[in-house]
Each structure stands twice: as C-alpha cells, then as structure tokens.
Design an enzyme around this catalytic site. Structure first.
Site, PDB file in Angstrom:
ATOM      1  N   ASP A 249       0.817  -1.216   0.000  1.00 24.69           N
ATOM      2  CA  ASP A 249       0.000   0.000   0.000  1.00 24.69           C
ATOM      3  C   ASP A 249       0.856   1.275   0.000  1.00 24.69           C
ATOM      4  OD1 ASP A 249      -2.015  -1.817   0.309  1.00 24.69           O
ATOM      5  OD2 ASP A 249      -2.751  -1.021   2.226  1.00 24.69           O
TER       6      ASP A 249
ATOM      7  N   HIS B 279       3.689  -2.232   3.329  1.00 22.72           N
ATOM      8  CA  HIS B 279       3.595  -0.845   2.862  1.00 22.72           C
ATOM      9  C   HIS B 279       4.800  -0.464   2.019  1.00 22.72           C
ATOM     10  CE1 HIS B 279       0.472  -0.932   5.846  1.00 22.72           C
ATOM     11  NE2 HIS B 279      -0.045   0.116   5.232  1.00 22.72           N
TER      12      HIS B 279
HETATM   13 ZN   LIG Z   1      -2.635   3.349   2.987  1.00 23.11          ZN
END
Ligand SMILES: [Zn+2]
Length: 203
Positions: free
Chosen positions: A33, A172
């Site tokens: 992400d 992430h």
């Molecule tokens: Zn995010």
C-alpha cells in the site's frame, strides 16, 4: 483497531469486500500500500523479481502522478494495480461525493478495478458507491511494517504466525516501512516459499 488479523466488526461492516481468498488453496496474495515512491518501490520490485513473486500494489494517485515511471515499472513487471485514493483520504473526514471524486481522479492514472480504502475504513455510503465500481480488497494479515514499535524481526514473525491458505498479506511501500522491509521482505518471502506457498494476484 490495527491488529494483525482483520476484526470481525470490519468484516461485518463491509460484507462484499474480499478479506481472504480460497482457504483450500495453498497460496498467498502479497499487497503493498501507499506507493509508489523512489525510496522503496525499486527495492520491493527487485525482491519480488528475485523470488519470482507477483504482487498487488494499492497506489496513491498523487504518488503515481509524481513517479509515473515507477507505476509503469510495476505494470511492466507483471504486478497487479489497485486504487488507494488520490490523496490517501482519511475515512470519515470527507463527504462521500468528495471521496468518490478523489478515487475517480486517482483511477485516471491507475486504471484499476481493485480498491483498498486507506486505513481500511470508509463511510457506508462510500462503501456502497465504491463497491459498484471496484472489487474491494481488504486483508487477512497486517504485517504492521509501518509501526515504529516493531522491529524487522517482528514483521517477519507476524507473517509466520498469521499466514494461512488464501491469506491476503499487507505490507507498505512507504518511508515508514522500508527500513524494516529491507530485511523483513526477503526473509518473509523465503519463509513463504519454504512453506510451499504460491504467490498469486487478484483477477
Ligand atoms: Zn494506505
């Protein structure tokens, strides 16, 4: 709220979202992400290449606008793309129409049919709107690679402890996580491979 396993409450809140794939299939779905950014995306791509793994990148529109070459690289290397709004919009702070417009703006750059809401939260009105246009992908395992309270070893251990058949694993592509990922991502992929997991992406 941000625990390693997605809670029942969230699953109930967004019933049409995908939280886990086939529990009879010995496969995992890696997701990244918040990218793309030059500080972390190239490392992630290189690591995925080394392990022959494909992943799904839920990207933020403003990053794609700024680093369009990285977006192109992700697509060229055969990874899947997902929409994560244009400005990483917070869940309840925005009107549904603002959120929808922001997501559409991002999609002019990302061209995705997959969506993941920032922080895993969105208003119900947003949810219904998004759900008509996108397949909503949540997660089964959160590595918490963004947390300053966790070490790289903790991140690897979260993967080892919580991964099961059909898990959607969230990492992430960000400044907060990259220092941990330099160690944790290859270690996690090595372990997943040893366990015989296949790496898959969403249709
Ligand atoms: Zn995010």
């Amino acid at each position: 709220m941000f625990i390693e396993k997605s809670g029942r409450f969230l699953r109930w809140l967004y019933p049409a979202a995908t939280w886990r794939m086939d529990k009879n299939d010995h496969s995992v779905y890696l997701t990244f992400d918040d990218g793309p950014i030059p500080e972390s995306t190239p490392f992630i791509l290189k690591t995925l290449r080394e392990f022959g793994a494909k992943a799904t990148f839920f990207m933020v529109g403003e990053n794609v606008a700024r680093y369009h070459d990285l977006y192109n690289k992700i697509v060229e290397e055969g990874h899947q793309v997902g929409n994560h709004t244009f400005n990483h919009l917070g869940s309840y702070k925005h009107m549904a129409i603002t959120y929808a417009a922001n997501t559409q703006e991002a999609n002019q750059l990302i061209h995705a049919h997959l969506f993941r809401p920032p922080h895993g939260l969105m208003r119900r009105t947003v949810y219904w709107w998004i759900n008509r246009k996108y397949r909503i992908i949540m997660w089964d395992v959160i590595t918490r690679d963004y947390s300053k309270w966790l070490t790289a070893d903790d991140v690897v251990n979260n993967v080892k402890k919580y991964t099961r058949n059909g898990s959607i694993i969230t990492f992430h592509d960000s400044l907060k996580s990259i220092d941990k990922l330099k160690y944790a991502l290859p270690e996690a992929l090595k372990w997943l491979k040893e366990q015989g997991y296949e790496f898959k992406t969403f249709e």
